[in-house]
Design a protein around this motif. Structure first.
Motif, PDB file in Angstrom:
ATOM      1  N   PRO A  32       1.529   2.263  40.254  1.00 42.20           N
ATOM      2  CA  PRO A  32       1.811   1.155  39.336  1.00 42.20           C
ATOM      3  C   PRO A  32       1.193  -0.176  39.738  1.00 42.20           C
ATOM      4  CG  PRO A  32       3.762   1.682  40.644  1.00 42.20           C
ATOM      5  CD  PRO A  32       2.762   2.762  40.917  1.00 42.20           C
ATOM      6  N   GLY A  33       1.091  -0.458  41.041  1.00 41.51           N
ATOM      7  CA  GLY A  33       0.617  -1.770  41.470  1.00 41.51           C
ATOM      8  C   GLY A  33      -0.765  -2.110  40.954  1.00 41.51           C
ATOM      9  N   GLY A  34      -1.730  -1.249  41.221  1.00 35.73           N
ATOM     10  CA  GLY A  34      -3.098  -1.484  40.767  1.00 35.73           C
ATOM     11  C   GLY A  34      -3.255  -1.337  39.269  1.00 35.73           C
ATOM     12  N   SER A  35      -2.389  -0.544  38.652  1.00 36.65           N
ATOM     13  CA  SER A  35      -2.424  -0.415  37.193  1.00 36.65           C
ATOM     14  C   SER A  35      -1.984  -1.719  36.535  1.00 36.65           C
ATOM     15  CB  SER A  35      -1.507   0.730  36.746  1.00 36.65           C
ATOM     16  OG  SER A  35      -1.924   1.968  37.282  1.00 36.65           O
ATOM     17  N   LEU A  36      -0.968  -2.350  37.106  1.00 37.60           N
ATOM     18  CA  LEU A  36      -0.490  -3.617  36.559  1.00 37.60           C
ATOM     19  C   LEU A  36      -1.506  -4.734  36.768  1.00 37.60           C
ATOM     20  CD1 LEU A  36       3.223  -3.377  37.746  1.00 37.60           C
ATOM     21  CD2 LEU A  36       2.409  -3.152  35.390  1.00 37.60           C
ATOM     22  N   SER A  37      -2.267  -4.676  37.864  1.00 36.80           N
ATOM     23  CA  SER A  37      -3.225  -5.755  38.125  1.00 36.80           C
ATOM     24  C   SER A  37      -4.411  -5.725  37.163  1.00 36.80           C
ATOM     25  CB  SER A  37      -3.710  -5.721  39.583  1.00 36.80           C
ATOM     26  OG  SER A  37      -4.535  -4.618  39.857  1.00 36.80           O
ATOM     27  N   ILE A  38      -4.708  -4.572  36.565  1.00 32.55           N
ATOM     28  CA  ILE A  38      -5.826  -4.498  35.602  1.00 32.55           C
ATOM     29  C   ILE A  38      -5.355  -4.482  34.153  1.00 32.55           C
ATOM     30  CG2 ILE A  38      -7.335  -3.322  37.250  1.00 32.55           C
ATOM     31  CD1 ILE A  38      -6.901  -0.744  35.509  1.00 32.55           C
ATOM     32  N   SER A  39      -4.076  -4.646  33.905  1.00 30.41           N
ATOM     33  CA  SER A  39      -3.565  -4.517  32.535  1.00 30.41           C
ATOM     34  C   SER A  39      -4.143  -5.554  31.584  1.00 30.41           C
ATOM     35  CB  SER A  39      -2.033  -4.596  32.533  1.00 30.41           C
ATOM     36  OG  SER A  39      -1.466  -3.458  33.152  1.00 30.41           O
ATOM     37  N   ASP A  40      -4.333  -6.784  32.041  1.00 32.37           N
ATOM     38  CA  ASP A  40      -4.916  -7.816  31.174  1.00 32.37           C
ATOM     39  C   ASP A  40      -6.386  -7.511  30.895  1.00 32.37           C
ATOM     40  OD1 ASP A  40      -2.579  -9.666  31.044  1.00 32.37           O
ATOM     41  OD2 ASP A  40      -2.925  -9.759  33.198  1.00 32.37           O
ATOM     42  N   LEU A  41      -7.097  -7.093  31.920  1.00 32.23           N
ATOM     43  CA  LEU A  41      -8.501  -6.719  31.752  1.00 32.23           C
ATOM     44  C   LEU A  41      -8.660  -5.586  30.748  1.00 32.23           C
ATOM     45  CD1 LEU A  41     -11.523  -6.479  32.487  1.00 32.23           C
ATOM     46  CD2 LEU A  41     -10.811  -5.099  34.463  1.00 32.23           C
ATOM     47  N   VAL A  42      -7.857  -4.541  30.911  1.00 30.15           N
ATOM     48  CA  VAL A  42      -7.937  -3.389  30.017  1.00 30.15           C
ATOM     49  C   VAL A  42      -7.576  -3.802  28.588  1.00 30.15           C
ATOM     50  CG1 VAL A  42      -6.964  -1.116  29.509  1.00 30.15           C
ATOM     51  CG2 VAL A  42      -7.583  -1.715  31.854  1.00 30.15           C
ATOM     52  N   ALA A  43      -6.569  -4.663  28.453  1.00 31.00           N
ATOM     53  CA  ALA A  43      -6.202  -5.155  27.121  1.00 31.00           C
ATOM     54  C   ALA A  43      -7.375  -5.881  26.482  1.00 31.00           C
ATOM     55  CB  ALA A  43      -4.992  -6.079  27.221  1.00 31.00           C
ATOM     56  N   TYR A  44      -8.055  -6.715  27.253  1.00 30.63           N
ATOM     57  CA  TYR A  44      -9.200  -7.446  26.703  1.00 30.63           C
ATOM     58  C   TYR A  44     -10.308  -6.491  26.274  1.00 30.63           C
ATOM     59  CZ  TYR A  44     -13.139 -10.574  26.174  1.00 30.63           C
ATOM     60  OH  TYR A  44     -14.221 -11.233  25.650  1.00 30.63           O
ATOM     61  N   LEU A  45     -10.642  -5.540  27.127  1.00 33.50           N
ATOM     62  CA  LEU A  45     -11.727  -4.620  26.804  1.00 33.50           C
ATOM     63  C   LEU A  45     -11.418  -3.801  25.558  1.00 33.50           C
ATOM     64  CD1 LEU A  45     -12.725  -3.342  30.359  1.00 33.50           C
ATOM     65  CD2 LEU A  45     -14.105  -4.770  28.839  1.00 33.50           C
ATOM     66  N   TYR A  46     -10.197  -3.266  25.465  1.00 37.21           N
ATOM     67  CA  TYR A  46      -9.875  -2.345  24.371  1.00 37.21           C
ATOM     68  C   TYR A  46      -9.444  -3.033  23.079  1.00 37.21           C
ATOM     69  CZ  TYR A  46     -10.692   1.843  27.025  1.00 37.21           C
ATOM     70  OH  TYR A  46     -11.312   2.844  27.712  1.00 37.21           O
ATOM     71  N   PHE A  47      -9.005  -4.284  23.180  1.00 36.69           N
ATOM     72  CA  PHE A  47      -8.523  -4.943  21.974  1.00 36.69           C
ATOM     73  C   PHE A  47      -9.362  -6.155  21.563  1.00 36.69           C
ATOM     74  CE2 PHE A  47      -5.023  -2.393  23.395  1.00 36.69           C
ATOM     75  CZ  PHE A  47      -4.448  -1.939  22.217  1.00 36.69           C
ATOM     76  N   ALA A  48     -10.414  -6.451  22.335  1.00 40.76           N
ATOM     77  CA  ALA A  48     -11.261  -7.583  21.959  1.00 40.76           C
ATOM     78  C   ALA A  48     -12.741  -7.348  22.184  1.00 40.76           C
ATOM     79  CB  ALA A  48     -10.833  -8.839  22.744  1.00 40.76           C
ATOM     80  N   LYS A  49     -13.101  -6.531  23.151  1.00 39.69           N
ATOM     81  CA  LYS A  49     -14.493  -6.485  23.572  1.00 39.69           C
ATOM     82  C   LYS A  49     -15.260  -5.239  23.130  1.00 39.69           C
ATOM     83  CE  LYS A  49     -18.056  -8.159  25.683  1.00 39.69           C
ATOM     84  NZ  LYS A  49     -18.739  -9.317  25.077  1.00 39.69           N
ATOM     85  N   MET A  50     -14.757  -4.073  23.455  1.00 39.29           N
ATOM     86  CA  MET A  50     -15.558  -2.860  23.293  1.00 39.29           C
ATOM     87  C   MET A  50     -15.594  -2.348  21.861  1.00 39.29           C
ATOM     88  SD  MET A  50     -15.001  -0.562  26.710  1.00 39.29           S
ATOM     89  CE  MET A  50     -13.369  -0.026  26.257  1.00 39.29           C
ATOM     90  N   ASN A  51     -16.735  -1.787  21.496  1.00 42.49           N
ATOM     91  CA  ASN A  51     -16.870  -1.074  20.224  1.00 42.49           C
ATOM     92  C   ASN A  51     -16.429   0.366  20.460  1.00 42.49           C
ATOM     93  OD1 ASN A  51     -18.081  -3.247  18.735  1.00 42.49           O
ATOM     94  ND2 ASN A  51     -19.964  -2.875  19.864  1.00 42.49           N
ATOM     95  N   ILE A  52     -15.231   0.685  20.001  1.00 37.29           N
ATOM     96  CA  ILE A  52     -14.666   2.023  20.176  1.00 37.29           C
ATOM     97  C   ILE A  52     -13.996   2.450  18.879  1.00 37.29           C
ATOM     98  CG2 ILE A  52     -14.359   2.021  22.685  1.00 37.29           C
ATOM     99  CD1 ILE A  52     -11.528   0.958  22.216  1.00 37.29           C
ATOM    100  N   TYR A  53     -13.787   3.766  18.736  1.00 34.63           N
ATOM    101  CA  TYR A  53     -13.321   4.307  17.462  1.00 34.63           C
ATOM    102  C   TYR A  53     -12.267   5.388  17.720  1.00 34.63           C
ATOM    103  CZ  TYR A  53     -17.853   2.180  16.608  1.00 34.63           C
ATOM    104  OH  TYR A  53     -18.916   1.303  16.596  1.00 34.63           O
ATOM    105  N   PRO A  54     -10.978   5.032  17.667  1.00 43.01           N
ATOM    106  CA  PRO A  54      -9.922   6.008  17.946  1.00 43.01           C
ATOM    107  C   PRO A  54      -9.994   7.261  17.071  1.00 43.01           C
ATOM    108  CG  PRO A  54      -9.027   3.797  17.932  1.00 43.01           C
ATOM    109  CD  PRO A  54     -10.435   3.681  17.443  1.00 43.01           C
ATOM    110  N   ASP A  55     -10.473   7.114  15.836  1.00 39.28           N
ATOM    111  CA  ASP A  55     -10.586   8.269  14.948  1.00 39.28           C
ATOM    112  C   ASP A  55     -11.854   9.078  15.209  1.00 39.28           C
ATOM    113  OD1 ASP A  55     -12.103   6.108  14.054  1.00 39.28           O
ATOM    114  OD2 ASP A  55     -12.066   6.776  11.973  1.00 39.28           O
ATOM    115  N   LYS A  56     -12.777   8.503  15.985  1.00 42.43           N
ATOM    116  CA  LYS A  56     -14.024   9.189  16.363  1.00 42.43           C
ATOM    117  C   LYS A  56     -14.317   8.890  17.836  1.00 42.43           C
ATOM    118  CE  LYS A  56     -16.433   7.066  13.244  1.00 42.43           C
ATOM    119  NZ  LYS A  56     -17.635   6.606  12.486  1.00 42.43           N
ATOM    120  N   PRO A  57     -13.504   9.439  18.739  1.00 46.22           N
ATOM    121  CA  PRO A  57     -13.629   9.074  20.158  1.00 46.22           C
ATOM    122  C   PRO A  57     -14.966   9.412  20.785  1.00 46.22           C
ATOM    123  CG  PRO A  57     -12.144  10.946  19.876  1.00 46.22           C
ATOM    124  CD  PRO A  57     -12.411  10.407  18.508  1.00 46.22           C
ATOM    125  N   ASP A  58     -15.719  10.335  20.184  1.00 50.01           N
ATOM    126  CA  ASP A  58     -17.017  10.725  20.741  1.00 50.01           C
ATOM    127  C   ASP A  58     -18.191  10.120  19.975  1.00 50.01           C
ATOM    128  OD1 ASP A  58     -15.802  12.330  22.701  1.00 50.01           O
ATOM    129  OD2 ASP A  58     -15.584  13.976  21.270  1.00 50.01           O
TER     130      ASP A  58
END
Length: 280
Positions: A32-58
């Motif tokens: 949990p420790g290292g997971s919590l330290s990257i939670s803001d980073l991961v939130a930024y990447l997945y909800f603001a930065k990266m072009n990704i498609y949950p309905d077409k993950p590949d």
């Protein structure tokens, strides 16, 4: 940063942290420790930065993400669930035999671009993905996250040399610099400092003094990374291990331990109060 986006990211990060606690508690194990330290980073990447498609993950045009510090998979899983790649119910079966979500990322899981967990290997794979994009003239970006303890691995520096030689400016590496690893302080176990100077000597553009828990600081760093051509980019983010849960913050032992019922209740109460404040 737009205030509405900032609020969205703060809410997403809080929910990701709740997923980390939910998963590791039900698994009775995890990191949990290292997971919590990257939670803001991961939130930024997945909800603001990266072009990704949950309905077409590949989708071939998607941006790629490799969690080189694979033991912090609980944060990635929580982000993927929040984004809609799979049901949030899967979080409760983390690390269970036969479950979708195992202790380290597996490429068979929707939204996971590469199996990882053997430290040092993730950034090497990310380099391969980036070089492939260069060869095929694809425009996707490749993002990878390393731990500060992880960069004690020699393979990391082989990858760093490779990325600079092939001018992989479609690659952005992030070092989660929380200062702690499983055996204690990184500087005491085997110092990796100064991190920026090392990457610069290998030919990388370095962005340092980034606050891993401030979205404006994170966005500024990624905006700078976007402007760089001819070099790979590394962002060194100063973070707090266990961030968001009072009794886990800056405690090395939460690298490989799960909360008990009392600790789970306290952590979830703190995070629920934070979420209520953000959504209120």
């Amino acid at each position: 940063m737009d205030e509405l986006l900032k609020k969205k990211l703060e809410i997403a990060a809080c929910k990701i942290r709740m997923g980390v606690i939910e998963g590791t508690y039900n698994a009775r194990s995890g990191h949990p420790g290292g997971s919590l330290s990257i939670s803001d980073l991961v939130a930024y990447l997945y909800f603001a930065k990266m072009n990704i498609y949950p309905d077409k993950p590949d989708e071939p045009s998607r941006d790629r993400f490799v969690l080189s510090k694979g033991h912090t998979a609980p944060a990635l899983y929580a982000a993927l669930a929040e984004k809609g790649f799979f049901s949030k119910d899967e979080i409760r079966s983390l690390r269970h035999i036969g479950a979708m979500l195992q202790g380290h990322p597996c490429i068979n899981t929707p939204g996971i671009d590469m199996s990882s967990g053997s430290l040092g290997q993730g950034i090497s794979v990310a380099c391969g993905m980036a070089l492939s994009g260069k060869i095929t003239s694809d425009t996707y970006k490749v993002y990878t996250v390393l731990g500060d303890g992880e960069i004690q691995e020699g393979q990391v520096w082989e990858a760093a040399m490779f990325a600079a030689h092939y001018k992989l400016d479609n690659l952005v590496a992030v070092v989660d610099n929380n200062g702690l690893q499983i055996d204690g302080k990184v500087e005491n176990v085997m110092s990796v400092y100064p991190i920026a100077d090392k990457f610069e000597s290998f030919g990388w553009h370095t962005i340092k003094n980034v606050d891993a828990h401030d979205f404006e600081s994170i966005e500024k760093a990624f905006d700078e990374a976007e402007s760089i051509t001819g070099q790979p980019v590394v962002i060194i983010m100063n973070s707090v291990k266990g961030k968001g849960v009072s009794f886990m913050e800056n405690v090395a032992s939460w690298h490989g331990a799960a909360p008990n019922k009392e600790q789970y209740d306290q952590a979830m109460a703190e995070l629920s109060a934070k979420l209520k404040e953000l959504e209120g």
